[in-house]
Design a protein around this motif. Structure first.
Motif, PDB file in Angstrom:
ATOM      1  N   GLY A  53       0.797  -1.221   0.000  1.00  0.00           N
ATOM      2  CA  GLY A  53       0.000   0.000   0.000  1.00  0.00           C
ATOM      3  C   GLY A  53       0.832   1.276   0.000  1.00  0.00           C
ATOM      4  O   GLY A  53       0.495   2.249  -0.672  1.00  0.00           O
ATOM      5  N   GLN A  54       1.938   1.270   0.763  1.00  0.00           N
ATOM      6  CA  GLN A  54       2.776   2.465   0.823  1.00  0.00           C
ATOM      7  C   GLN A  54       3.466   2.715  -0.520  1.00  0.00           C
ATOM      8  O   GLN A  54       3.545   3.851  -0.981  1.00  0.00           O
ATOM      9  N   LEU A  55       3.949   1.635  -1.150  1.00  0.00           N
ATOM     10  CA  LEU A  55       4.575   1.790  -2.465  1.00  0.00           C
ATOM     11  C   LEU A  55       3.561   2.233  -3.505  1.00  0.00           C
ATOM     12  O   LEU A  55       3.863   3.042  -4.381  1.00  0.00           O
ATOM     13  N   ALA A  56       2.341   1.701  -3.407  1.00  0.00           N
ATOM     14  CA  ALA A  56       1.296   2.094  -4.355  1.00  0.00           C
ATOM     15  C   ALA A  56       0.961   3.573  -4.198  1.00  0.00           C
ATOM     16  O   ALA A  56       0.784   4.287  -5.195  1.00  0.00           O
ATOM     17  N   GLY A  57       0.879   4.053  -2.973  1.00  0.00           N
ATOM     18  CA  GLY A  57       0.597   5.469  -2.729  1.00  0.00           C
ATOM     19  C   GLY A  57       1.714   6.364  -3.240  1.00  0.00           C
ATOM     20  O   GLY A  57       1.466   7.387  -3.879  1.00  0.00           O
ATOM     21  N   PHE A  58       2.983   5.945  -2.976  1.00  0.00           N
ATOM     22  CA  PHE A  58       4.108   6.735  -3.463  1.00  0.00           C
ATOM     23  C   PHE A  58       4.156   6.710  -4.989  1.00  0.00           C
ATOM     24  O   PHE A  58       4.407   7.733  -5.636  1.00  0.00           O
ATOM     25  N   GLY A  59       3.878   5.558  -5.578  1.00  0.00           N
ATOM     26  CA  GLY A  59       3.848   5.460  -7.042  1.00  0.00           C
ATOM     27  C   GLY A  59       2.763   6.329  -7.642  1.00  0.00           C
ATOM     28  O   GLY A  59       2.955   6.952  -8.687  1.00  0.00           O
ATOM     29  N   ASN A  60       1.614   6.405  -6.959  1.00  0.00           N
ATOM     30  CA  ASN A  60       0.526   7.250  -7.442  1.00  0.00           C
ATOM     31  C   ASN A  60       0.928   8.719  -7.397  1.00  0.00           C
ATOM     32  O   ASN A  60       0.743   9.457  -8.369  1.00  0.00           O
ATOM     33  N   GLN A  64       1.565  11.282 -10.593  1.00  0.00           N
ATOM     34  CA  GLN A  64       0.900  12.583 -10.671  1.00  0.00           C
ATOM     35  C   GLN A  64       1.944  13.690 -10.885  1.00  0.00           C
ATOM     36  O   GLN A  64       1.727  14.622 -11.660  1.00  0.00           O
ATOM     37  N   TYR A  65       3.080  13.563 -10.211  1.00  0.00           N
ATOM     38  CA  TYR A  65       4.168  14.531 -10.376  1.00  0.00           C
ATOM     39  C   TYR A  65       4.706  14.488 -11.809  1.00  0.00           C
ATOM     40  O   TYR A  65       4.948  15.534 -12.423  1.00  0.00           O
ATOM     41  N   PRO A  83       9.205  21.691  -6.816  1.00  0.00           N
ATOM     42  CA  PRO A  83       9.054  22.296  -5.494  1.00  0.00           C
ATOM     43  C   PRO A  83       8.330  23.637  -5.500  1.00  0.00           C
ATOM     44  O   PRO A  83       8.305  24.332  -4.491  1.00  0.00           O
ATOM     45  N   PHE A  84       7.755  24.026  -6.611  1.00  0.00           N
ATOM     46  CA  PHE A  84       7.052  25.310  -6.700  1.00  0.00           C
ATOM     47  C   PHE A  84       5.592  25.202  -6.265  1.00  0.00           C
ATOM     48  O   PHE A  84       4.925  26.204  -6.086  1.00  0.00           O
ATOM     49  N   MET A  85       5.091  23.999  -6.175  1.00  0.00           N
ATOM     50  CA  MET A  85       3.754  23.754  -5.636  1.00  0.00           C
ATOM     51  C   MET A  85       3.832  22.524  -4.744  1.00  0.00           C
ATOM     52  O   MET A  85       4.878  21.882  -4.659  1.00  0.00           O
ATOM     53  N   GLU A  86       2.734  22.167  -4.077  1.00  0.00           N
ATOM     54  CA  GLU A  86       2.738  21.029  -3.172  1.00  0.00           C
ATOM     55  C   GLU A  86       2.954  19.722  -3.933  1.00  0.00           C
ATOM     56  O   GLU A  86       2.551  19.586  -5.088  1.00  0.00           O
ATOM     57  N   TRP A  87       3.578  18.765  -3.234  1.00  0.00           N
ATOM     58  CA  TRP A  87       3.754  17.430  -3.792  1.00  0.00           C
ATOM     59  C   TRP A  87       2.370  16.783  -3.903  1.00  0.00           C
ATOM     60  O   TRP A  87       1.535  16.925  -3.013  1.00  0.00           O
ATOM     61  N   PRO A  88       2.072  16.070  -4.987  1.00  0.00           N
ATOM     62  CA  PRO A  88       0.745  15.453  -5.147  1.00  0.00           C
ATOM     63  C   PRO A  88       0.445  14.454  -4.027  1.00  0.00           C
ATOM     64  O   PRO A  88       1.334  13.751  -3.540  1.00  0.00           O
ATOM     65  N   ASP A  89      -0.811  14.392  -3.634  1.00  0.00           N
ATOM     66  CA  ASP A  89      -1.277  13.506  -2.578  1.00  0.00           C
ATOM     67  C   ASP A  89      -1.199  12.047  -3.034  1.00  0.00           C
ATOM     68  O   ASP A  89      -1.352  11.742  -4.218  1.00  0.00           O
ATOM     69  N   GLU A  90      -0.977  11.147  -2.082  1.00  0.00           N
ATOM     70  CA  GLU A  90      -0.919   9.717  -2.402  1.00  0.00           C
ATOM     71  C   GLU A  90      -2.245   9.186  -2.927  1.00  0.00           C
ATOM     72  O   GLU A  90      -2.283   8.217  -3.669  1.00  0.00           O
ATOM     73  N   ASN A  91      -3.341   9.812  -2.524  1.00  0.00           N
ATOM     74  CA  ASN A  91      -4.672   9.360  -2.945  1.00  0.00           C
ATOM     75  C   ASN A  91      -5.242  10.195  -4.077  1.00  0.00           C
ATOM     76  O   ASN A  91      -6.427  10.117  -4.365  1.00  0.00           O
ATOM     77  N   ALA A  92      -4.393  10.993  -4.691  1.00  0.00           N
ATOM     78  CA  ALA A  92      -4.864  11.863  -5.773  1.00  0.00           C
ATOM     79  C   ALA A  92      -5.353  11.017  -6.943  1.00  0.00           C
ATOM     80  O   ALA A  92      -4.855   9.918  -7.188  1.00  0.00           O
TER      81      ALA A  92
END
Length: 184
Positions: A53-60, A64-65, A83-92
């Motif tokens: 689950g953690q790898l899947a969230g980071f991959g997501n 998105q990035y 780094p000019f905007m927020e890092w995309p959410d894991e559940n995006a």
């Protein structure tokens, strides 16, 4: 040629070019990280039967990035990604663009439409005499153990011919919109 001179001397152009090159390098790093996540997820599936689950969230969030970077470097977006905007959410989740308003054309600036070729009516046929052509069913040669192909059954009905009054006939008493005159 003036636009070229203005763009080549513009600080905005050179800054955008530098950011684009930096994000292109970052794209290569993200590509390697996504490949590593792929291999790790395959290993997790082999041993546990399900993805981590953690790898899947980071991959997501990483994908998105990558999407944000791709939009910036191709000119589809002006917003610079992290780094000019927020890092995309894991559940995006991918969000489709909202529908845009229909395009309107100013008739004063529209391109001229070429004249249509004249249509000569067939004087021997009337609209009521148009009959659809007979349906021809395809002949299917059957091979042993071959599936039977059924005909589509769609009947194509041709449109009736367009009938126009002769060009010599011009009703001077006609009013626009009453159907007695044809206007190009």
């Amino acid at each position: 040629m003036n636009a070229f001179k203005e763009n080549i001397t513009s600080a905005d152009f050179w800054l955008r070019l530098i950011y684009t090159l930096l994000f292109a390098v970052a794209w290569q790093v993200v590509e390697v990280l996504l490949a590593a996540i792929l291999v790790l997820q395959i290993v997790f599936r082999l041993f546990t039967g399900e993805p981590n689950g953690q790898l899947a969230g980071f991959g997501n969030s990483l994908s998105q990035y990558a999407w944000q970077m791709g939009r910036y470097v191709t000119g589809a977006a002006e917003e610079k990604p992290w780094p000019f905007m927020e890092w995309p959410d894991e559940n995006a989740e991918w969000q489709p663009r909202p529908a845009q308003d229909p395009v309107t054309v100013d008739p004063a600036h529209a391109a001229p439409v070429p004249p249509a070729a004249p249509v000569v009516p067939d004087t021997n046929a009337s609209v009521a005499d148009v009959t659809p052509p007979p349906v021809v069913e395809p002949v299917v040669e059957e091979e042993p153990d071959a599936p039977v192909v059924a005909p589509a059954g769609d009947v194509i009905v041709p449109e009736p011919p367009v009938l126009r009054p002769e060009d010599e006939i011009d009703d001077t008493d006609a009013t626009p919109g009453d159907g007695s005159r044809l206007k190009p």
